[in-house]
Design an enzyme around this catalytic site. Structure first.
Site, PDB file in Angstrom:
ATOM      1  N   GLN A 100      16.540   3.932  22.517  1.00 37.64           N
ATOM      2  CA  GLN A 100      15.660   4.964  21.956  1.00 37.64           C
ATOM      3  C   GLN A 100      15.010   5.805  23.054  1.00 37.64           C
ATOM      4  OE1 GLN A 100      11.962   3.599  20.184  1.00 37.64           O
ATOM      5  NE2 GLN A 100      11.740   5.455  18.940  1.00 37.64           N
ATOM      6  N   TYR A 113       9.075 -11.408  22.689  1.00 34.65           N
ATOM      7  CA  TYR A 113       9.048 -10.081  23.327  1.00 34.65           C
ATOM      8  C   TYR A 113       7.735  -9.903  24.086  1.00 34.65           C
ATOM      9  CZ  TYR A 113       8.739  -4.915  23.429  1.00 34.65           C
ATOM     10  OH  TYR A 113       8.594  -3.605  23.802  1.00 34.65           O
TER      11      TYR A 113
HETATM   12  C1  VAH Z   1       8.366  -2.770  19.053  1.00 33.85           C
HETATM   13  N1  VAH Z   1       8.602  -0.362  19.383  1.00 33.85           N
HETATM   14  O1  VAH Z   1       7.946  -2.517  17.949  1.00 33.85           O
HETATM   15  C2  VAH Z   1       8.425  -1.618  20.069  1.00 33.85           C
HETATM   16  C3  VAH Z   1       7.145  -1.549  20.872  1.00 33.85           C
HETATM   17  C4  VAH Z   1       4.655  -1.760  20.702  1.00 33.85           C
HETATM   18  C5  VAH Z   1       5.907  -1.552  19.985  1.00 33.85           C
HETATM   19  O2  VAH Z   1       7.080  -2.560  21.809  1.00 33.85           O
HETATM   20  O3  VAH Z   1       8.718  -3.878  19.369  1.00 33.85           O
END
Ligand code: VAH
Length: 315
Positions: free
Chosen positions: A10, A140
């Site tokens: 993206q 993440y």
């Molecule tokens: C997500 N778009 O949703 C990414 C980003 C803070 C959001 O890290 O994981």
């Protein structure tokens, strides 16, 4: 020469084109772990197949093109990361470690975005400070906290010029995002134009920080070009441009598409991630240390998104 990893994602899709305009096509090497089809990114300048979990492929690309800066955008995002936590660790942390080692050996600067995902349920939600508690509840988020610390370490220990900013949700009209908690705010525009309605996977009242892609791209350029002596928070700058919930973006869309209908079908797993993140960030340190100053708010972003998507969707 700049190597961009994750260049077909993206952010990468637009960052590569912007940097090729600014610095010359041959000075921006796009790379990705696979090339599914030819695009302007793969055809308008150098392109290499690089999987960041393979250090040799990174080193080969850095040496072949005499790279002095790596922008590492290769990452699995928050929602899809929960379906594959070990793969998320391998790519987000294993990949970053490889990037930093190659950068150390080849004297490259490194820019790796972090995310508001570094924050967790125990972090203050309103005007989240630059320096605060960071106990994320997603893999993440764990990789983004660890990534900030690893980048700080490589700067402190090996003097690698590492820089990064904590992006909020990013909204764009070129490449679709993949697997993000905030991605409802992209899909809602496509659905509004195609069907005049959208079924949202996050609940009413779920406020999060967001940013339009043109501002996100400027953040990378400005931070990379900033005077290093002024960078106290080097790898972890809070940056934001706006904060809204699904109702807020729907109300703005209705100014253009009055009959737009928003319904809810909450995905509890993704809702849990969104609930763990801040409602609004304090980005004063980025403004102070490298003149961060976003241009788009919800109204101007919505205007531009709908205009650009109408062309793209031939509506
Ligand atoms: C997500 N778009 O949703 C990414 C980003 C803070 C959001 O890290 O994981």
């Amino acid at each position: 020469k700049i190597l961009v990893t994750g260049a077909l994602g993206q952010i990468g899709t637009e960052l590569v084109m912007k940097m090729r305009d600014m610095y010359g096509a041959n000075n921006v090497i796009a790379s990705s772990r696979s090339k599914r089809k030819e695009t302007e990114v793969t055809e308008s300048g150098p392109f290499e197949l690089v999987d960041v979990v393979n250090a040799q492929q990174i080193a080969d690309a850095v040496k072949k093109h005499n790279v002095d800066t790596v922008v590492n955008l290769a990452a699995i995002l928050s929602a899809s990361g929960e379906a594959n936590p070990s793969g998320t660790w391998d790519i987000n942390m294993g990949g970053l470690y490889n990037i930093l080692e190659v950068a150390r050996e080849n004297n490259c600067a490194v820019c790796t975005p972090s995310s508001i995902a570094v924050f967790g349920p125990s972090t203050p939600k309103e005007q989240t400070p630059q320096d605060t508690v960071m106990r994320p509840t997603t893999m993440y988020g764990v990789t983004k906290v660890a990534g900030e610390l690893l980048c700080d370490y490589y700067h402190m220990k090996f003097n690698v010029d590492t820089r990064g900013m904590r992006y909020p949700g990013l909204i764009s009209n070129k490449a679709l995002p993949g697997g993000g908690t905030t991605d409802y705010a992209v899909h809602i525009y496509y659905e509004a134009l195609k069907h005049k309605k959208y079924e949202c996977f996050l609940d009413k009242g779920t406020r999060m920080d967001m940013m339009y892609m043109p501002d996100a791209l400027n953040a990378v350029i400005q931070l990379m070009e900033a005077d290093p002596a002024k960078l106290i928070h080097r790898n972890a700058f809070n940056v934001t441009a706006m904060s809204f919930d699904p109702e807020g973006i729907a109300a703005e869309i209705r100014k253009h598409i009055p009959e737009f209908e928003l319904t809810y079908n909450v995905n509890q797993d993704i809702q849990k991630i969104a609930n763990s993140w801040p409602d609004s960030l304090d980005d004063s340190q980025a403004r102070k240390q490298w003149n961060w100053n976003p241009k788009y708010d919800l109204a101007s972003m919505t205007e531009d998104m709908l205009t650009e998507l109408k062309k793209k969707l031939n509506i």
